[in-house]
Scaffold this motif. Structure first.
Motif, PDB file in Angstrom:
ATOM      1  N   SER A  93       1.065  -1.276   0.187  1.00  0.00           N
ATOM      2  CA  SER A  93       0.090   0.120   0.099  1.00  0.00           C
ATOM      3  C   SER A  93       0.774   1.329   0.169  1.00  0.00           C
ATOM      4  CB  SER A  93      -1.014  -0.038   1.323  1.00  0.00           C
ATOM      5  OG  SER A  93      -0.148   0.475   2.435  1.00  0.00           O
ATOM      6  N   GLY A  94       0.428   2.493   0.059  1.00  0.00           N
ATOM      7  CA  GLY A  94       1.339   3.589   0.160  1.00  0.00           C
ATOM      8  C   GLY A  94       1.862   3.670   1.258  1.00  0.00           C
ATOM      9  N   SER A  95       1.506   2.910   2.291  1.00  0.00           N
ATOM     10  CA  SER A  95       2.041   3.005   3.669  1.00  0.00           C
ATOM     11  C   SER A  95       2.780   2.191   4.271  1.00  0.00           C
ATOM     12  CB  SER A  95       1.224   3.752   4.796  1.00  0.00           C
ATOM     13  OG  SER A  95       0.218   2.780   5.051  1.00  0.00           O
ATOM     14  N   GLU A 134       5.636  -0.950   8.107  1.00  0.00           N
ATOM     15  CA  GLU A 134       5.580   0.481   7.847  1.00  0.00           C
ATOM     16  C   GLU A 134       6.559   0.937   6.956  1.00  0.00           C
ATOM     17  OE1 GLU A 134       4.596   4.874   9.556  1.00  0.00           O
ATOM     18  OE2 GLU A 134       4.438   3.163  10.916  1.00  0.00           O
ATOM     19  N   ILE A 135       6.312   1.710   5.606  1.00  0.00           N
ATOM     20  CA  ILE A 135       7.434   2.136   4.849  1.00  0.00           C
ATOM     21  C   ILE A 135       7.828   3.155   5.531  1.00  0.00           C
ATOM     22  CG2 ILE A 135       7.717   3.051   2.549  1.00  0.00           C
ATOM     23  CD1 ILE A 135       5.528   1.119   1.586  1.00  0.00           C
ATOM     24  N   LYS A 136       9.283   3.346   5.591  1.00  0.00           N
ATOM     25  CA  LYS A 136       9.996   4.623   6.025  1.00  0.00           C
ATOM     26  C   LYS A 136      10.687   5.372   5.024  1.00  0.00           C
ATOM     27  CE  LYS A 136       8.895   4.062  10.279  1.00  0.00           C
ATOM     28  NZ  LYS A 136       7.834   4.974  11.061  1.00  0.00           N
ATOM     29  N   GLY A 137      10.984   4.648   3.706  1.00  0.00           N
ATOM     30  CA  GLY A 137      11.661   5.285   2.709  1.00  0.00           C
ATOM     31  C   GLY A 137      11.674   4.307   1.509  1.00  0.00           C
ATOM     32  N   ILE A 138      11.747   4.772   0.301  1.00  0.00           N
ATOM     33  CA  ILE A 138      11.632   4.003  -0.909  1.00  0.00           C
ATOM     34  C   ILE A 138      12.649   4.424  -1.819  1.00  0.00           C
ATOM     35  CG2 ILE A 138      10.446   3.223  -2.936  1.00  0.00           C
ATOM     36  CD1 ILE A 138       8.007   3.276  -1.192  1.00  0.00           C
ATOM     37  N   ARG A 139      13.156   3.654  -2.696  1.00  0.00           N
ATOM     38  CA  ARG A 139      14.088   4.017  -3.952  1.00  0.00           C
ATOM     39  C   ARG A 139      13.809   3.035  -4.950  1.00  0.00           C
ATOM     40  NH1 ARG A 139      20.070   2.568  -3.847  1.00  0.00           N
ATOM     41  NH2 ARG A 139      20.348   0.948  -2.395  1.00  0.00           N
ATOM     42  N   GLU A 140      14.331   3.268  -5.989  1.00  0.00           N
ATOM     43  CA  GLU A 140      14.167   2.463  -7.026  1.00  0.00           C
ATOM     44  C   GLU A 140      15.292   1.431  -7.049  1.00  0.00           C
ATOM     45  OE1 GLU A 140      13.601   3.714 -11.205  1.00  0.00           O
ATOM     46  OE2 GLU A 140      12.467   5.393 -10.709  1.00  0.00           O
ATOM     47  N   TYR A 141      14.965   0.350  -7.701  1.00  0.00           N
ATOM     48  CA  TYR A 141      15.907  -0.859  -7.456  1.00  0.00           C
ATOM     49  C   TYR A 141      17.123  -0.815  -8.144  1.00  0.00           C
ATOM     50  CZ  TYR A 141      16.804  -5.717  -6.266  1.00  0.00           C
ATOM     51  OH  TYR A 141      17.349  -6.748  -6.191  1.00  0.00           O
ATOM     52  N   LEU A 154       9.815 -11.647  13.444  1.00  0.00           N
ATOM     53  CA  LEU A 154      10.685 -10.262  13.654  1.00  0.00           C
ATOM     54  C   LEU A 154       9.677  -9.471  14.683  1.00  0.00           C
ATOM     55  CD1 LEU A 154      11.253  -9.550   9.943  1.00  0.00           C
ATOM     56  CD2 LEU A 154      12.662 -10.708  11.492  1.00  0.00           C
ATOM     57  N   GLU A 155      10.686  -8.804  15.466  1.00  0.00           N
ATOM     58  CA  GLU A 155      10.251  -8.030  16.582  1.00  0.00           C
ATOM     59  C   GLU A 155       9.593  -6.781  16.041  1.00  0.00           C
ATOM     60  OE1 GLU A 155       9.675  -8.911  19.568  1.00  0.00           O
ATOM     61  OE2 GLU A 155      10.545 -11.039  19.062  1.00  0.00           O
ATOM     62  N   ARG A 156       8.509  -6.419  16.737  1.00  0.00           N
ATOM     63  CA  ARG A 156       8.080  -4.885  16.411  1.00  0.00           C
ATOM     64  C   ARG A 156       9.008  -3.747  16.649  1.00  0.00           C
ATOM     65  NH1 ARG A 156       3.116  -2.541  16.187  1.00  0.00           N
ATOM     66  NH2 ARG A 156       2.899  -0.290  17.101  1.00  0.00           N
ATOM     67  N   GLY A 157       9.031  -2.964  15.861  1.00  0.00           N
ATOM     68  CA  GLY A 157      10.304  -1.531  15.798  1.00  0.00           C
ATOM     69  C   GLY A 157      11.430  -2.030  15.185  1.00  0.00           C
ATOM     70  N   MET A 158      11.523  -3.491  14.832  1.00  0.00           N
ATOM     71  CA  MET A 158      12.743  -3.809  14.037  1.00  0.00           C
ATOM     72  C   MET A 158      12.903  -3.006  12.696  1.00  0.00           C
ATOM     73  SD  MET A 158      13.387  -7.791  14.423  1.00  0.00           S
ATOM     74  CE  MET A 158      15.050  -7.817  14.201  1.00  0.00           C
ATOM     75  N   ALA A 159      13.974  -2.570  12.190  1.00  0.00           N
ATOM     76  CA  ALA A 159      14.218  -1.965  10.996  1.00  0.00           C
ATOM     77  C   ALA A 159      14.639  -3.133   9.756  1.00  0.00           C
ATOM     78  CB  ALA A 159      15.072  -0.822  10.867  1.00  0.00           C
ATOM     79  N   LEU A 160      13.987  -2.894   8.750  1.00  0.00           N
ATOM     80  CA  LEU A 160      14.483  -3.799   7.733  1.00  0.00           C
ATOM     81  C   LEU A 160      14.807  -3.172   6.416  1.00  0.00           C
ATOM     82  CD1 LEU A 160      11.919  -6.795   8.252  1.00  0.00           C
ATOM     83  CD2 LEU A 160      14.342  -6.637   8.907  1.00  0.00           C
ATOM     84  N   GLU A 161      15.560  -3.673   5.663  1.00  0.00           N
ATOM     85  CA  GLU A 161      15.712  -3.288   4.008  1.00  0.00           C
ATOM     86  C   GLU A 161      15.135  -4.536   3.219  1.00  0.00           C
ATOM     87  OE1 GLU A 161      18.968  -2.550   0.876  1.00  0.00           O
ATOM     88  OE2 GLU A 161      19.517  -1.936   3.125  1.00  0.00           O
ATOM     89  N   ASP A 184       3.791  -4.876 -14.598  1.00  0.00           N
ATOM     90  CA  ASP A 184       4.282  -3.404 -15.006  1.00  0.00           C
ATOM     91  C   ASP A 184       3.653  -2.330 -14.318  1.00  0.00           C
ATOM     92  OD1 ASP A 184       5.517  -4.631 -17.460  1.00  0.00           O
ATOM     93  OD2 ASP A 184       3.641  -4.380 -18.632  1.00  0.00           O
ATOM     94  N   LEU A 185       2.600  -2.774 -13.559  1.00  0.00           N
ATOM     95  CA  LEU A 185       1.960  -1.586 -12.327  1.00  0.00           C
ATOM     96  C   LEU A 185       3.059  -1.150 -11.376  1.00  0.00           C
ATOM     97  CD1 LEU A 185      -1.505  -2.765 -12.147  1.00  0.00           C
ATOM     98  CD2 LEU A 185      -0.583  -1.051 -13.711  1.00  0.00           C
ATOM     99  N   THR A 186       3.848  -2.091 -10.961  1.00  0.00           N
ATOM    100  CA  THR A 186       4.722  -1.782  -9.712  1.00  0.00           C
ATOM    101  C   THR A 186       6.203  -2.158 -10.234  1.00  0.00           C
ATOM    102  OG1 THR A 186       2.676  -2.612  -8.392  1.00  0.00           O
ATOM    103  CG2 THR A 186       5.117  -2.513  -7.192  1.00  0.00           C
ATOM    104  N   THR A 187       7.114  -1.004 -10.171  1.00  0.00           N
ATOM    105  CA  THR A 187       8.606  -1.370 -10.613  1.00  0.00           C
ATOM    106  C   THR A 187       9.317  -2.049  -9.380  1.00  0.00           C
ATOM    107  OG1 THR A 187       9.049   0.880  -9.999  1.00  0.00           O
ATOM    108  CG2 THR A 187       8.249   0.555 -12.324  1.00  0.00           C
ATOM    109  N   PRO A 188      10.274  -2.632  -9.906  1.00  0.00           N
ATOM    110  CA  PRO A 188      11.049  -3.301  -8.440  1.00  0.00           C
ATOM    111  C   PRO A 188      11.764  -2.117  -7.594  1.00  0.00           C
ATOM    112  CG  PRO A 188      11.587  -4.285 -10.727  1.00  0.00           C
ATOM    113  CD  PRO A 188      10.782  -3.224 -11.047  1.00  0.00           C
ATOM    114  N   LEU A 189      11.709  -2.263  -6.416  1.00  0.00           N
ATOM    115  CA  LEU A 189      12.167  -1.321  -5.485  1.00  0.00           C
ATOM    116  C   LEU A 189      12.770  -1.659  -4.314  1.00  0.00           C
ATOM    117  CD1 LEU A 189       9.807  -1.095  -2.928  1.00  0.00           C
ATOM    118  CD2 LEU A 189       8.467  -0.408  -5.009  1.00  0.00           C
ATOM    119  N   ARG A 190      13.469  -0.804  -3.740  1.00  0.00           N
ATOM    120  CA  ARG A 190      14.202  -1.007  -2.468  1.00  0.00           C
ATOM    121  C   ARG A 190      13.313  -0.299  -1.563  1.00  0.00           C
ATOM    122  NH1 ARG A 190      18.448  -3.797  -1.627  1.00  0.00           N
ATOM    123  NH2 ARG A 190      18.978  -3.549  -3.632  1.00  0.00           N
ATOM    124  N   ALA A 191      12.942  -0.983  -0.550  1.00  0.00           N
ATOM    125  CA  ALA A 191      12.082   0.060   0.793  1.00  0.00           C
ATOM    126  C   ALA A 191      12.758  -0.221   2.143  1.00  0.00           C
ATOM    127  CB  ALA A 191      10.759  -0.646   0.815  1.00  0.00           C
TER     128      ALA A 191
END
Length: 99
Positions: free
Chosen positions: A38-40, A92-99, A50-57, A65-72
């Motif tokens: 989703s958008g968020s 929850e998404i904190k940041g996105i960049r193209e793959y 995984l524990e709540r609050g952990m950061a992941l990449e 074609d609707l969703t391009t590869p990405l890194r979140a």
């Protein structure tokens, strides 16, 4: 497909594809399956609780074609076991960049 019946701020789009997840600054990554985006947030299935609050990449390689590869960059909101050694992880998404 978008789910219009949600009472969320953003609609979810089902996206079934491979996802690699790892801890920031770690070399080792793990393979999972993306379930929806989703958008968020991103929901995926993996073999780690995984524990709540952990950061992941997350690296998502979509097959459409609707969703391009990405890194979140995400924060774990919840993780629940759905099968033996299989967990659904809501993030929850904190940041996105193209793959």
């Amino acid at each position: 497909m978008l789910n219009q019946e949600e009472s969320r701020q953003f609609n979810r789009m089902d996206v079934f594809c491979a996802i690699d997840y790892k801890f920031p600054d770690a070399e080792e990554s793990y393979v999972g399956e993306c379930l929806n985006i989703s958008g968020s947030g991103i929901l995926f299935r993996g073999k780690h609780r995984l524990e709540r609050g952990m950061a992941l990449e997350l690296a998502i390689a979509t097959r459409n074609d609707l969703t391009t590869p990405l890194r979140a960059y995400v924060e774990v909101i919840s993780s629940k076991e759905v099968e033996s050694e299989q967990y659904e992880v809501a993030t929850e998404i904190k940041g996105i960049r193209e793959y």
